[in-house]
Design a protein around this motif. Structure first.
Motif, PDB file in Angstrom:
ATOM      1  N   LYS A   1      -0.284  57.856 -35.993  1.00 21.90           N
ATOM      2  CA  LYS A   1      -1.134  57.557 -34.830  1.00 21.90           C
ATOM      3  C   LYS A   1      -0.777  58.475 -33.661  1.00 21.90           C
ATOM      4  O   LYS A   1      -1.661  59.017 -32.976  1.00 21.90           O
ATOM      5  N   ASN A   2       0.527  58.676 -33.431  1.00 18.69           N
ATOM      6  CA  ASN A   2       0.947  59.531 -32.329  1.00 18.69           C
ATOM      7  C   ASN A   2       0.572  60.991 -32.581  1.00 18.69           C
ATOM      8  O   ASN A   2       0.198  61.720 -31.661  1.00 18.69           O
ATOM      9  N   MET A   3       0.651  61.427 -33.843  1.00 15.39           N
ATOM     10  CA  MET A   3       0.176  62.778 -34.171  1.00 15.39           C
ATOM     11  C   MET A   3      -1.321  62.884 -33.925  1.00 15.39           C
ATOM     12  O   MET A   3      -1.803  63.900 -33.404  1.00 15.39           O
ATOM     13  N   ALA A   4      -2.069  61.839 -34.301  1.00 11.09           N
ATOM     14  CA  ALA A   4      -3.525  61.846 -34.100  1.00 11.09           C
ATOM     15  C   ALA A   4      -3.869  62.000 -32.623  1.00 11.09           C
ATOM     16  O   ALA A   4      -4.811  62.729 -32.265  1.00 11.09           O
ATOM     17  N   MET A   5      -3.108  61.354 -31.763  1.00 12.63           N
ATOM     18  CA  MET A   5      -3.388  61.443 -30.324  1.00 12.63           C
ATOM     19  C   MET A   5      -3.104  62.846 -29.793  1.00 12.63           C
ATOM     20  O   MET A   5      -3.824  63.351 -28.926  1.00 12.63           O
ATOM     21  N   ILE A   6      -2.048  63.495 -30.321  1.00  9.76           N
ATOM     22  CA  ILE A   6      -1.767  64.875 -29.919  1.00  9.76           C
ATOM     23  C   ILE A   6      -2.891  65.799 -30.405  1.00  9.76           C
ATOM     24  O   ILE A   6      -3.376  66.661 -29.656  1.00  9.76           O
ATOM     25  N   LEU A   7      -3.321  65.620 -31.648  1.00 13.42           N
ATOM     26  CA  LEU A   7      -4.400  66.447 -32.190  1.00 13.42           C
ATOM     27  C   LEU A   7      -5.688  66.266 -31.393  1.00 13.42           C
ATOM     28  O   LEU A   7      -6.413  67.231 -31.122  1.00 13.42           O
ATOM     29  N   ARG A   8      -5.954  65.029 -31.014  1.00 10.11           N
ATOM     30  CA  ARG A   8      -7.155  64.772 -30.216  1.00 10.11           C
ATOM     31  C   ARG A   8      -7.064  65.485 -28.875  1.00 10.11           C
ATOM     32  O   ARG A   8      -8.048  66.047 -28.387  1.00 10.11           O
TER      33      ARG A   8
ATOM     34  N   PHE B   1      11.771  64.651 -29.742  1.00  8.48           N
ATOM     35  CA  PHE B   1      10.699  63.722 -30.091  1.00  8.48           C
ATOM     36  C   PHE B   1       9.601  63.588 -29.032  1.00  8.48           C
ATOM     37  O   PHE B   1       8.755  62.703 -29.144  1.00  8.48           O
ATOM     38  N   SER B   2       9.590  64.441 -28.033  1.00 12.81           N
ATOM     39  CA  SER B   2       8.574  64.319 -26.979  1.00 12.81           C
ATOM     40  C   SER B   2       7.234  64.858 -27.457  1.00 12.81           C
ATOM     41  O   SER B   2       7.156  65.652 -28.408  1.00 12.81           O
ATOM     42  N   GLU B   3       6.174  64.448 -26.808  1.00 14.34           N
ATOM     43  CA  GLU B   3       4.824  64.920 -27.154  1.00 14.34           C
ATOM     44  C   GLU B   3       4.693  66.427 -26.971  1.00 14.34           C
ATOM     45  O   GLU B   3       4.020  67.102 -27.758  1.00 14.34           O
ATOM     46  N   GLU B   4       5.332  66.949 -25.941  1.00 17.13           N
ATOM     47  CA  GLU B   4       5.242  68.382 -25.662  1.00 17.13           C
ATOM     48  C   GLU B   4       5.832  69.208 -26.808  1.00 17.13           C
ATOM     49  O   GLU B   4       5.282  70.238 -27.206  1.00 17.13           O
ATOM     50  N   VAL B   5       6.964  68.728 -27.354  1.00 16.91           N
ATOM     51  CA  VAL B   5       7.611  69.432 -28.456  1.00 16.91           C
ATOM     52  C   VAL B   5       6.712  69.429 -29.692  1.00 16.91           C
ATOM     53  O   VAL B   5       6.514  70.463 -30.342  1.00 16.91           O
ATOM     54  N   MET B   6       6.131  68.256 -30.029  1.00 19.10           N
ATOM     55  CA  MET B   6       5.250  68.196 -31.200  1.00 19.10           C
ATOM     56  C   MET B   6       4.016  69.062 -31.004  1.00 19.10           C
ATOM     57  O   MET B   6       3.592  69.762 -31.932  1.00 19.10           O
ATOM     58  N   GLU B   7       3.422  69.034 -29.825  1.00 22.21           N
ATOM     59  CA  GLU B   7       2.204  69.815 -29.591  1.00 22.21           C
ATOM     60  C   GLU B   7       2.459  71.302 -29.813  1.00 22.21           C
ATOM     61  O   GLU B   7       1.644  71.990 -30.438  1.00 22.21           O
ATOM     62  N   GLU B   8       3.575  71.808 -29.329  1.00 18.10           N
ATOM     63  CA  GLU B   8       3.887  73.217 -29.516  1.00 18.10           C
ATOM     64  C   GLU B   8       4.061  73.552 -30.995  1.00 18.10           C
ATOM     65  O   GLU B   8       3.586  74.587 -31.476  1.00 18.10           O
ATOM     66  N   LYS B   9       4.745  72.676 -31.734  1.00 11.35           N
ATOM     67  CA  LYS B   9       4.958  72.923 -33.161  1.00 11.35           C
ATOM     68  C   LYS B   9       3.646  72.827 -33.942  1.00 11.35           C
ATOM     69  O   LYS B   9       3.392  73.617 -34.860  1.00 11.35           O
ATOM     70  N   LEU B  10       2.792  71.860 -33.577  1.00  7.02           N
ATOM     71  CA  LEU B  10       1.511  71.722 -34.265  1.00  7.02           C
ATOM     72  C   LEU B  10       0.608  72.928 -34.020  1.00  7.02           C
ATOM     73  O   LEU B  10      -0.125  73.354 -34.920  1.00  7.02           O
ATOM     74  N   LYS B  11       0.662  73.479 -32.823  1.00 11.65           N
ATOM     75  CA  LYS B  11      -0.146  74.672 -32.535  1.00 11.65           C
ATOM     76  C   LYS B  11       0.217  75.808 -33.484  1.00 11.65           C
ATOM     77  O   LYS B  11      -0.649  76.489 -34.033  1.00 11.65           O
ATOM     78  N   ILE B  12       1.518  75.989 -33.708  1.00 13.06           N
ATOM     79  CA  ILE B  12       1.974  77.058 -34.600  1.00 13.06           C
ATOM     80  C   ILE B  12       1.507  76.794 -36.022  1.00 13.06           C
ATOM     81  O   ILE B  12       0.965  77.674 -36.704  1.00 13.06           O
ATOM     82  N   ILE B  13       1.715  75.546 -36.488  1.00  7.06           N
ATOM     83  CA  ILE B  13       1.362  75.190 -37.872  1.00  7.06           C
ATOM     84  C   ILE B  13      -0.134  75.334 -38.109  1.00  7.06           C
ATOM     85  O   ILE B  13      -0.566  75.928 -39.112  1.00  7.06           O
ATOM     86  N   LEU B  14      -0.950  74.817 -37.195  1.00  7.96           N
ATOM     87  CA  LEU B  14      -2.400  74.845 -37.393  1.00  7.96           C
ATOM     88  C   LEU B  14      -2.956  76.260 -37.260  1.00  7.96           C
ATOM     89  O   LEU B  14      -3.908  76.625 -37.953  1.00  7.96           O
ATOM     90  N   ASN B  15      -2.362  77.072 -36.386  1.00  3.72           N
ATOM     91  CA  ASN B  15      -2.795  78.467 -36.294  1.00  3.72           C
ATOM     92  C   ASN B  15      -2.505  79.215 -37.580  1.00  3.72           C
ATOM     93  O   ASN B  15      -3.308  80.047 -38.025  1.00  3.72           O
ATOM     94  N   GLU B  16      -1.353  78.917 -38.188  1.00  3.53           N
ATOM     95  CA  GLU B  16      -1.010  79.568 -39.451  1.00  3.53           C
ATOM     96  C   GLU B  16      -1.924  79.098 -40.586  1.00  3.53           C
ATOM     97  O   GLU B  16      -2.274  79.887 -41.474  1.00  3.53           O
ATOM     98  N   LEU B  17      -2.332  77.825 -40.570  1.00  2.67           N
ATOM     99  CA  LEU B  17      -3.279  77.347 -41.573  1.00  2.67           C
ATOM    100  C   LEU B  17      -4.613  78.070 -41.450  1.00  2.67           C
ATOM    101  O   LEU B  17      -5.254  78.378 -42.447  1.00  2.67           O
TER     102      LEU B  17
END
Length: 460
Positions: free
Chosen positions: A135-142, A444-460
């Motif tokens: 759920k928390n990942m979904a909110m960051i993605l949104r 575990f902060s939202e900012e840390v996950m958002e930065e990591k997700l940006k990298i992962i999704l850009n690579e996808l």
């Protein structure tokens, strides 16, 4: 449409209302004691009688569906006339719906014109770690501009959280994940996040699909890897581990599969105000469903073994559901009865937990195995002292007496000594709690996950 329903146990009653929309000719069961009886006026027959009747499908409503399927096939009934419980969506396509708030809509109606669509799949919708993490990942993605839907094999009380956050969701996927309709639904999403290794069968279905798949692994308990030697999607999915301990266990089983770390995140709800408490009992909490893996017995035994002059210096609060019929639950109830200053509270919502953390001093997580429990991270976020076993994921971030405490798994005496020290040095808990907060901010902060997700999704 005429059905013969095989199995009248827990699974049948779970979906009874749905099945009763159709004409049920007979029930069927291997249990001799049930044969000849009836449910809702419909007779229960023995398997040998199956071919006497005309039906559209035999619907297998038992979790041992593969065995029953083979049994039916030996009766020379064609596979086209057999439906597993995981194919029930084939009966009527109106079961395939996405809930948005209190409304339900067809999947294709929701997905239209949504280019950046992500489906996040959990094993269930309960107040446990994986649904919360997703759920928390979904909110960051949104927040990053993606259209998100959460899904789960089984529904549960956690859907209330999704409705509160206005996150679209699909539940009860267990009755459709092996159907053609399910594949049609999955194909509509650009990215699919599988939230746990236990969704192994779901991953098998995605082999050869056009979806970009992220498989987020959280398991460290060895039994979850049994029977999963041939890992699906190992050459196409992006594998993420919920912590270094998860990564080590995964790599031991799949040496040829690349996996990288991605911690979950939590929204910062710390009020950062420490009220003047004065001289009072130290509030110790343990949170989680009562079972042997969560090891509530280790904490209770440590508290029981404290010297008598420490017994009145603390109050312990146990939060979690208990199975009245389980042997371990009976053991915990017996131990709890020996502690006079103990309070038991049922399951809490996330909002209730956030308020609850403000009133405790110490969180204990003595789990025998726990990859990265969210309750520990929440306590760190709220600047609380955390005591964990060395089989708990957050142990890798803790330095003894500086930002928390780690004790050897199942070592009651070591845990007791830590609690004694805290009771004798209560003035230290604010310092340790503030240092624990830094673990949350860094990992575990939202900012840390958002930065990591940006990298992962850009690579996808």
């Amino acid at each position: 449409m005429k059905l013969i329903v095989w199995g009248i146990g827990k699974l049948f009653y779970k979906y009874r209302e749905m099945l009763m929309r159709f004409e049920i000719v007979k029930f069927c069961d291997n249990n001799i004691e049930m044969q000849g009886k009836s449910v809702d006026g419909i007779e229960i027959i023995a398997p040998v009688e199956l071919k006497k009747y005309s039906f559209t499908y035999v619907v297998i409503m038992t979790y041992s569906a593969e065995q029953v399927y083979c049994q039916i096939r030996r009766m020379e009934i064609s596979k086209e006339k057999i439906l597993m419980y995981s194919q029930l969506w084939r009966l009527a396509d109106n079961f395939v719906s996405i809930h948005v708030g209190k409304k339900a809509m067809r999947c294709k109606e929701w997905i239209i014109e949504k280019e950046k669509s992500v489906l996040l799949i959990s094993h269930n919708f309960s107040y446990t770690g994986i649904p919360v993490a997703l759920k928390n990942m979904a909110m960051i993605l949104r927040r990053m501009g993606y259209s998100v839907v959460m899904a789960a094999l089984e529904t549960g009380t956690f859907v209330q959280e999704l409705e509160n956050e206005k996150i679209a969701y699909m539940d009860n996927l267990e009755i459709g994940y092996q159907s053609r309709e399910m594949l049609d639904v999955l194909d509509r999403f650009k990215i699919i996040v599988i939230g746990t290794l236990s969704l192994y069968k779901m991953a098998m279905i995605l082999e050869g699909s056009k979806n970009q798949v992220i498989w987020w692994i959280h398991e460290t308990y060895e039994k979850y890897y049994i029977g999963k030697e041939n890992l699906p999607l190992k050459n196409t999915a992006r594998f993420l581990a919920g912590g270094e301990r998860v990564k080590r266990i995964f790599e031991k089983h799949y040496e040829d599969v690349r996996i990288e770390n991605l911690q979950y995140c939590l929204s910062d709800s710390n009020r950062s105000e420490t009220a003047e408490q004065g001289k009072r009992q130290m509030m110790i909490a343990i949170i989680g469903t009562v079972d042997e893996r969560k090891a509530q017995d280790i904490l209770l035994e440590a508290l029981i073994n404290l010297p008598i002059n420490y017994k009145e210096l603390f109050k312990v609060i146990v939060i979690g559901k208990i199975d009245k019929n389980a042997n371990f639950s009976k053991k915990i109830e017996k131990l709890a009865g020996r502690i006079s200053n103990l309070e038991w509270i049922p399951e809490m919502s996330q909002a209730e937990l956030d308020m609850f953390y403000e009133n405790i001093d110490v969180l204990v997580c003595p789990s025998r195995d726990d990859p990265m429990p969210i309750v520990v991270t929440q306590a760190m976020m709220h600047e609380k002292v955390c005591i964990v076993s060395d089989n708990v994921g957050q142990a890798e971030f803790i330095t003894q007496y500086e930002n928390g405490f780690v004790f050897p798994n199942e070592d009651v005496s070591a845990l007791m000594e830590i609690i004694k020290w805290l009771l004798a040095n209560g003035e230290e808990k604010e310092r340790i709690g503030r240092a624990a907060r830094k673990i949350y901010e860094k990992e575990f902060s939202e900012e840390v996950m958002e930065e990591k997700l940006k990298i992962i999704l850009n690579e996808l």
